[in-house]
Design a protein around this motif. Structure first.
Motif, mmCIF file in Angstrom:
data_model
loop_
_atom_site.group_PDB
_atom_site.id
_atom_site.type_symbol
_atom_site.label_atom_id
_atom_site.label_comp_id
_atom_site.label_asym_id
_atom_site.label_seq_id
_atom_site.Cartn_x
_atom_site.Cartn_y
_atom_site.Cartn_z
ATOM 1 N N HIS A 25 0.846 -1.189 0.000
ATOM 2 C CA HIS A 25 0.000 0.000 0.000
ATOM 3 C C HIS A 25 0.885 1.243 0.000
ATOM 4 O O HIS A 25 1.907 1.281 0.681
ATOM 5 C CB HIS A 25 -0.918 -0.004 1.231
ATOM 6 N N LYS A 27 0.470 4.149 1.364
ATOM 7 C CA LYS A 27 0.452 4.920 2.610
ATOM 8 C C LYS A 27 1.094 4.089 3.726
ATOM 9 O O LYS A 27 0.644 2.980 4.018
ATOM 10 C CB LYS A 27 -0.982 5.288 3.011
ATOM 11 N N ASP A 29 1.074 4.206 7.022
ATOM 12 C CA ASP A 29 0.211 3.815 8.149
ATOM 13 C C ASP A 29 -0.650 2.611 7.787
ATOM 14 O O ASP A 29 -0.830 1.694 8.588
ATOM 15 C CB ASP A 29 -0.713 4.973 8.561
ATOM 16 N N GLU A 31 -0.042 0.427 5.270
ATOM 17 C CA GLU A 31 0.821 -0.729 5.015
ATOM 18 C C GLU A 31 1.231 -1.408 6.314
ATOM 19 O O GLU A 31 1.242 -2.634 6.414
ATOM 20 C CB GLU A 31 2.059 -0.307 4.222
ATOM 21 N N SER A 69 -7.383 2.813 -1.529
ATOM 22 C CA SER A 69 -6.066 3.228 -1.999
ATOM 23 C C SER A 69 -5.813 4.705 -1.726
ATOM 24 O O SER A 69 -4.672 5.123 -1.593
ATOM 25 C CB SER A 69 -5.903 2.934 -3.484
ATOM 26 N N THR A 70 -6.872 5.505 -1.635
ATOM 27 C CA THR A 70 -6.734 6.934 -1.369
ATOM 28 C C THR A 70 -7.612 7.321 -0.182
ATOM 29 O O THR A 70 -8.602 8.033 -0.344
ATOM 30 C CB THR A 70 -7.138 7.759 -2.606
ATOM 31 N N SER A 73 -7.998 9.820 5.519
ATOM 32 C CA SER A 73 -7.010 9.867 6.590
ATOM 33 C C SER A 73 -6.336 8.500 6.684
ATOM 34 O O SER A 73 -6.959 7.527 7.125
ATOM 35 C CB SER A 73 -7.694 10.205 7.917
ATOM 36 N N PRO A 74 -5.064 8.389 6.273
ATOM 37 C CA PRO A 74 -4.376 7.098 6.365
ATOM 38 C C PRO A 74 -4.325 6.547 7.788
ATOM 39 O O PRO A 74 -4.408 5.341 7.989
ATOM 40 C CB PRO A 74 -2.972 7.405 5.847
ATOM 41 N N GLU A 77 -7.653 4.936 8.490
ATOM 42 C CA GLU A 77 -7.755 3.693 7.715
ATOM 43 C C GLU A 77 -6.944 2.589 8.392
ATOM 44 O O GLU A 77 -7.387 1.447 8.498
ATOM 45 C CB GLU A 77 -7.260 3.918 6.283
#
Length: 92
Positions: A25, A27, A29, A31, A69-70, A73-74, A77
Motif C-alpha cells: 500500500h 500509505k 500507516d 501498510e 487506496s486513497t 485519513s491514512p 484507515e
C-alpha cells in the motif's frame, strides 16, 4: 448484508510468504496495519477497483473489510484495519 465468498488463495501472488513489492500500500500507516493483519493470520488480498485497493479477509468466518487506496485519513484507515484484526484474530 451478505458477504461474498473469499477469493481463491491461489490467485494471490506470494513471494517467500510475503506480498510482492507491487502489492504494498502506498500509505505507510495503512501498510503497517496490513502487515499486522497478515501476522495475526488474516489474508490481505490486492484487488484494485477504482479507489479500492483490496481487502482484509478472515477466512474462517468469511468476514472482510475494504481497504481504500486513497483514504481521507491514512491513520484512520490503519486504525480501521487494526480494529478488524483485533475482532477477528481469534478466528484465524
Amino acid at each position: 448484508m451478505r458477504l461474498r465468498d473469499p477469493p481463491d488463495s491461489r490467485s494471490f501472488p506470494r513471494l517467500g510468504g510475503e506480498r510482492v513489492k507491487s502489492d504494498r500500500h502506498p500509505k505507510p500507516d495503512v501498510e503497517a496495519a496490513l502487515k499486522r493483519a497478515e501476522k495475526a493470520g488474516l489474508k490481505v488480498k490486492r484487488d484494485q477497483n477504482g479507489h479500492r485497493w483490496g481487502f482484509v479477509i478472515c477466512c474462517p468466518c468469511t468476514a472482510q473489510t475494504k481497504v481504500w487506496s486513497t483514504p481521507t485519513s491514512p491513520g484512520t484507515e490503519g486504525k480501521k484495519i487494526d480494529e478488524f484484526t483485533r475482532r477477528h484474530s481469534g478466528c484465524a
